[in-house]
Design an enzyme around this catalytic site. Sequence first.
Site, PDB file in Angstrom:
ATOM      1  N   THR A 131      10.883 -11.381  12.620  1.00 15.28           N
ATOM      2  CA  THR A 131      12.085 -12.081  12.418  1.00 15.28           C
ATOM      3  C   THR A 131      12.726 -12.598  13.769  1.00 15.28           C
ATOM      4  O   THR A 131      12.192 -12.135  15.113  1.00 15.28           O
ATOM      5  CB  THR A 131      13.366 -11.191  12.152  1.00 15.28           C
ATOM      6  OG1 THR A 131      14.378 -12.145  12.094  1.00 15.28           O
ATOM      7  CG2 THR A 131      13.287  -9.952  12.824  1.00 15.28           C
ATOM      8  N   ASP A 132      13.124 -13.727  13.983  1.00 19.81           N
ATOM      9  CA  ASP A 132      13.732 -14.385  15.181  1.00 19.81           C
ATOM     10  C   ASP A 132      14.768 -13.570  15.762  1.00 19.81           C
ATOM     11  O   ASP A 132      15.196 -13.945  16.993  1.00 19.81           O
ATOM     12  CB  ASP A 132      14.269 -16.009  14.992  1.00 19.81           C
ATOM     13  CG  ASP A 132      15.472 -15.747  13.920  1.00 19.81           C
ATOM     14  OD1 ASP A 132      15.682 -14.777  13.152  1.00 19.81           O
ATOM     15  OD2 ASP A 132      15.962 -16.964  13.694  1.00 19.81           O
ATOM     16  N   GLU A 133      15.347 -12.611  14.895  1.00 18.06           N
ATOM     17  CA  GLU A 133      16.463 -11.558  15.541  1.00 18.06           C
ATOM     18  C   GLU A 133      16.080 -11.051  16.832  1.00 18.06           C
ATOM     19  O   GLU A 133      16.883 -10.506  17.418  1.00 18.06           O
ATOM     20  CB  GLU A 133      17.083 -11.036  14.581  1.00 18.06           C
ATOM     21  CG  GLU A 133      17.561 -11.685  13.186  1.00 18.06           C
ATOM     22  CD  GLU A 133      18.699 -10.933  12.697  1.00 18.06           C
ATOM     23  OE1 GLU A 133      19.214 -10.091  12.925  1.00 18.06           O
ATOM     24  OE2 GLU A 133      19.177 -11.463  11.516  1.00 18.06           O
ATOM     25  N   TYR A 156      18.968  -3.316  13.174  1.00 13.54           N
ATOM     26  CA  TYR A 156      18.207  -4.013  12.589  1.00 13.54           C
ATOM     27  C   TYR A 156      17.054  -4.707  13.434  1.00 13.54           C
ATOM     28  O   TYR A 156      15.814  -4.390  13.560  1.00 13.54           O
ATOM     29  CB  TYR A 156      18.495  -4.982  11.489  1.00 13.54           C
ATOM     30  CG  TYR A 156      17.670  -5.805  11.164  1.00 13.54           C
ATOM     31  CD1 TYR A 156      16.588  -5.492  10.315  1.00 13.54           C
ATOM     32  CD2 TYR A 156      17.710  -7.448  11.172  1.00 13.54           C
ATOM     33  CE1 TYR A 156      15.512  -6.406   9.710  1.00 13.54           C
ATOM     34  CE2 TYR A 156      16.749  -8.247  11.062  1.00 13.54           C
ATOM     35  CZ  TYR A 156      15.726  -7.717  10.009  1.00 13.54           C
ATOM     36  OH  TYR A 156      14.602  -8.573   9.831  1.00 13.54           O
ATOM     37  N   LYS A 160      13.113  -4.091  14.583  1.00 10.64           N
ATOM     38  CA  LYS A 160      12.086  -4.994  14.551  1.00 10.64           C
ATOM     39  C   LYS A 160      10.991  -5.300  15.682  1.00 10.64           C
ATOM     40  O   LYS A 160      10.222  -5.368  15.712  1.00 10.64           O
ATOM     41  CB  LYS A 160      12.431  -6.349  13.663  1.00 10.64           C
ATOM     42  CG  LYS A 160      13.112  -6.075  12.298  1.00 10.64           C
ATOM     43  CD  LYS A 160      11.728  -5.936  11.199  1.00 10.64           C
ATOM     44  CE  LYS A 160      10.910  -6.828  11.172  1.00 10.64           C
ATOM     45  NZ  LYS A 160       9.853  -6.627  10.006  1.00 10.64           N
TER      46      LYS A 160
HETATM   47  P1  NAD Z   1      13.725  -7.416   1.405  1.00 12.84           P
HETATM   48  O1  NAD Z   1      14.542  -6.322   1.993  1.00 12.84           O
HETATM   49  O2  NAD Z   1      14.207  -8.389   0.251  1.00 12.84           O
HETATM   50  O3  NAD Z   1      12.556  -6.476   0.776  1.00 12.84           O
HETATM   51  C1  NAD Z   1      11.948  -5.520   1.450  1.00 12.84           C
HETATM   52  C2  NAD Z   1      10.951  -4.771   0.542  1.00 12.84           C
HETATM   53  O4  NAD Z   1      10.495  -3.554   1.243  1.00 12.84           O
HETATM   54  C3  NAD Z   1      11.641  -4.363  -0.801  1.00 12.84           C
HETATM   55  O5  NAD Z   1      10.920  -4.594  -1.877  1.00 12.84           O
HETATM   56  C4  NAD Z   1      11.509  -2.891  -0.460  1.00 12.84           C
HETATM   57  O6  NAD Z   1      11.507  -2.034  -1.923  1.00 12.84           O
HETATM   58  C5  NAD Z   1      10.390  -2.498   0.575  1.00 12.84           C
HETATM   59  N1  NAD Z   1      10.263  -1.547   1.267  1.00 12.84           N
HETATM   60  C6  NAD Z   1      11.645  -1.120   2.076  1.00 12.84           C
HETATM   61  N2  NAD Z   1      11.106   0.249   2.553  1.00 12.84           N
HETATM   62  C7  NAD Z   1       9.940   0.635   2.014  1.00 12.84           C
HETATM   63  C8  NAD Z   1       8.902   1.637   2.593  1.00 12.84           C
HETATM   64  N3  NAD Z   1       9.544   2.696   3.267  1.00 12.84           N
HETATM   65  N4  NAD Z   1       7.825   1.749   1.711  1.00 12.84           N
HETATM   66  C9  NAD Z   1       7.555   0.872   0.975  1.00 12.84           C
HETATM   67  N5  NAD Z   1       8.322  -0.306   0.870  1.00 12.84           N
HETATM   68  C10 NAD Z   1       9.584  -0.375   1.302  1.00 12.84           C
HETATM   69  O7  NAD Z   1      13.257  -8.171   2.648  1.00 12.84           O
HETATM   70  P2  NAD Z   1      12.905  -9.763   2.827  1.00 12.84           P
HETATM   71  O8  NAD Z   1      14.209 -10.326   3.245  1.00 12.84           O
HETATM   72  O9  NAD Z   1      11.894  -9.964   1.823  1.00 12.84           O
HETATM   73  O10 NAD Z   1      12.064  -9.431   4.169  1.00 12.84           O
HETATM   74  C11 NAD Z   1      10.723  -9.247   4.171  1.00 12.84           C
HETATM   75  C12 NAD Z   1      10.198  -8.964   5.592  1.00 12.84           C
HETATM   76  O11 NAD Z   1      10.242 -10.312   6.384  1.00 12.84           O
HETATM   77  C13 NAD Z   1      11.085  -8.084   6.404  1.00 12.84           C
HETATM   78  O12 NAD Z   1      10.038  -7.265   7.248  1.00 12.84           O
HETATM   79  C14 NAD Z   1      11.845  -8.925   7.293  1.00 12.84           C
HETATM   80  O13 NAD Z   1      12.156  -8.139   8.488  1.00 12.84           O
HETATM   81  C15 NAD Z   1      11.209 -10.201   7.520  1.00 12.84           C
HETATM   82  N6  NAD Z   1      11.926 -11.186   7.773  1.00 12.84           N
HETATM   83  C16 NAD Z   1      13.101 -11.622   6.769  1.00 12.84           C
HETATM   84  C17 NAD Z   1      13.717 -12.782   6.959  1.00 12.84           C
HETATM   85  C18 NAD Z   1      14.873 -13.255   5.795  1.00 12.84           C
HETATM   86  O14 NAD Z   1      15.690 -14.109   6.251  1.00 12.84           O
HETATM   87  N7  NAD Z   1      15.108 -12.514   4.868  1.00 12.84           N
HETATM   88  C19 NAD Z   1      13.493 -13.737   8.011  1.00 12.84           C
HETATM   89  C20 NAD Z   1      12.522 -13.250   8.819  1.00 12.84           C
HETATM   90  C21 NAD Z   1      11.747 -12.300   8.880  1.00 12.84           C
HETATM   91  O1  DAU Z   2      17.213 -14.662  11.204  1.00 13.32           O
HETATM   92  C1  DAU Z   2      16.434 -14.126  10.238  1.00 13.32           C
HETATM   93  C2  DAU Z   2      17.043 -12.871   9.701  1.00 13.32           C
HETATM   94  O2  DAU Z   2      18.123 -13.420   8.700  1.00 13.32           O
HETATM   95  C3  DAU Z   2      16.221 -11.719   8.849  1.00 13.32           C
HETATM   96  O3  DAU Z   2      15.254 -10.999   9.728  1.00 13.32           O
HETATM   97  C4  DAU Z   2      17.287 -10.712   8.040  1.00 13.32           C
HETATM   98  O4  DAU Z   2      16.192  -9.889   7.501  1.00 13.32           O
HETATM   99  C5  DAU Z   2      18.007 -11.356   7.100  1.00 13.32           C
HETATM  100  O5  DAU Z   2      18.825 -10.470   6.513  1.00 13.32           O
HETATM  101  C6  DAU Z   2      18.637 -12.557   8.024  1.00 13.32           C
HETATM  102  O6  DAU Z   2      19.650 -11.984   8.874  1.00 13.32           O
HETATM  103  P1  DAU Z   2      21.277 -12.410   8.763  1.00 13.32           P
HETATM  104  O7  DAU Z   2      22.197 -11.270   9.291  1.00 13.32           O
HETATM  105  O8  DAU Z   2      21.566 -13.639   9.375  1.00 13.32           O
HETATM  106  O9  DAU Z   2      21.522 -12.791   6.983  1.00 13.32           O
HETATM  107  P2  DAU Z   2      22.849 -12.654   6.240  1.00 13.32           P
HETATM  108  O10 DAU Z   2      22.564 -13.132   5.125  1.00 13.32           O
HETATM  109  O11 DAU Z   2      23.139 -11.198   6.192  1.00 13.32           O
HETATM  110  O12 DAU Z   2      23.990 -13.496   7.177  1.00 13.32           O
HETATM  111  C7  DAU Z   2      23.705 -14.840   7.283  1.00 13.32           C
HETATM  112  C8  DAU Z   2      24.840 -15.214   8.212  1.00 13.32           C
HETATM  113  O13 DAU Z   2      26.260 -15.195   7.538  1.00 13.32           O
HETATM  114  C9  DAU Z   2      25.583 -14.235   9.466  1.00 13.32           C
HETATM  115  O14 DAU Z   2      25.846 -15.168  10.548  1.00 13.32           O
HETATM  116  C10 DAU Z   2      26.440 -13.133   8.968  1.00 13.32           C
HETATM  117  C11 DAU Z   2      27.087 -14.126   7.872  1.00 13.32           C
HETATM  118  N1  DAU Z   2      27.861 -13.756   6.827  1.00 13.32           N
HETATM  119  C12 DAU Z   2      26.925 -12.497   5.907  1.00 13.32           C
HETATM  120  C13 DAU Z   2      27.578 -12.092   4.894  1.00 13.32           C
HETATM  121  C14 DAU Z   2      26.506 -11.465   4.000  1.00 13.32           C
HETATM  122  C15 DAU Z   2      29.166 -13.869   6.308  1.00 13.32           C
HETATM  123  O15 DAU Z   2      29.940 -14.675   6.850  1.00 13.32           O
HETATM  124  N2  DAU Z   2      29.543 -13.200   5.019  1.00 13.32           N
HETATM  125  C16 DAU Z   2      28.720 -12.544   4.335  1.00 13.32           C
HETATM  126  O16 DAU Z   2      29.340 -12.023   3.239  1.00 13.32           O
END
Ligand code: NAD
Ligand code: DAU
Length: 350
Positions: A131-133, A156, A160
Amino acid sequence: MKTILITGGAGFIGSHVIRRFVNKYPDYKIVNLDVLTYAGNLENLKDIDYMPNYEFVRGDINDAPFINSLFAKYQFDGVLHLAAESHVDRSISDPMSFIMTNIVGTVNLLNGARENWKNNPDGKRFYHISTDEVYGSLGETGFFLETTSYDPQSPYSASKASSDHLVRAYHNTYKLPVVISNCSNNYGPNQFPEKLIPLAIHNISNNKPIPIYGKGENIRDWLYVEDHASAIDLVFHEGKNGETYNIGGHNEWTNIALIRQLCKTMDIKLGRDTGTAEKLITYVKDRAGHDLRYAIDSTKIQRELGWKPSLQFEEGIEKTVDWYLANSNWLENVVSGAYEKYYEKQYLSR
Ligand code: NAD
Ligand code: DAU
């Protein structure tokens, strides 16, 4: 036939990656390893789970003996590692599960790959999806580059960041063939409705308040999930060992501007008067340690691998809203918890 392990394939991004790989690469056997936490939902894959080149294995990446036996059994040629605890708010209330899965779980997979590939590393690849975080928070200007120093701010992102360091350490120390990508915020179908966009879509549909943390001025750089999946495909096949690629859409929105755009789209799609959804916006207590701004410079992957996002945000958000409205059962099953029965029905009764 190559055998590829994809972890976390029942989650949001993982399910899009699995669908892409199963359909596009019939000569790959795709093994989806997922323990099915609250975020794992096999309904996400019901359109492809009958395919002969797909297999689901329920298991925990935190279980080292199990991971070792899985590598011994399948002799994987490649790994795409997406399994993680992914929600920042949950990491604030329960950091330990993030430490276990994101750090220890990643090391278990690295060890499995290292042991299995030590005599024949050629053509193997361990791809860590991150992730970019990990780069922390930007001020009003600047972008995250692959060379930006790590400065994670939440449990988180710190977990990562640790996993990224460990992946690089295994490359430097043991010559494990690894590649890493760091992506910005994804949106699209099948995202668990604890994240901003699907949560807002669900609440607007049900006339419930849309919670905006703080003043809504935090900025995120949004990318449609299928564009992330296409980047993952490219990095897995064309990326260079030991390299990192930043992935993002050059698509920055303050949370409040994004929600206003979403409200307009929802009013149109639901046939409601303009301004109806906006009345649901409710400012709530800010997230602890809330990062102000993320913005990715994706020049490297664009220049070296020829990737670019296919969708403008306005188009992507409309597609996303259309999907959630057409799949209201999916959303209701997730919100009610009924989706957790899908595994029993689909797999245990066979
Ligand atoms: P998600 O939470 O939707 O899915 C995570 C999956 O991992 C789930 O199916 C869960 O059951 C599985 N999992 C969790 N713990 C596990 C374990 N101990 N063993 C086996 N499986 C397990 O996540 P996502 O949003 O699809 O993100 C996927 C990946 O991409 C993550 O590594 C996240 O850090 C990265 N990522 C997400 C975003 C985003 O915006 N969602 C952006 C950049 C990177
Ligand atoms: O940047 C990549 C990341 O983006 C991934 O690594 C994470 O897995 C993914 O969850 C996401 O993280 P964020 O914290 O940015 O996503 P989230 O949807 O939780 O929140 C997006 C923005 O909105 C953040 O600034 C918090 C805000 N927010 C979020 C929720 C859930 C609100 O204002 N209200 C809300 O109810």
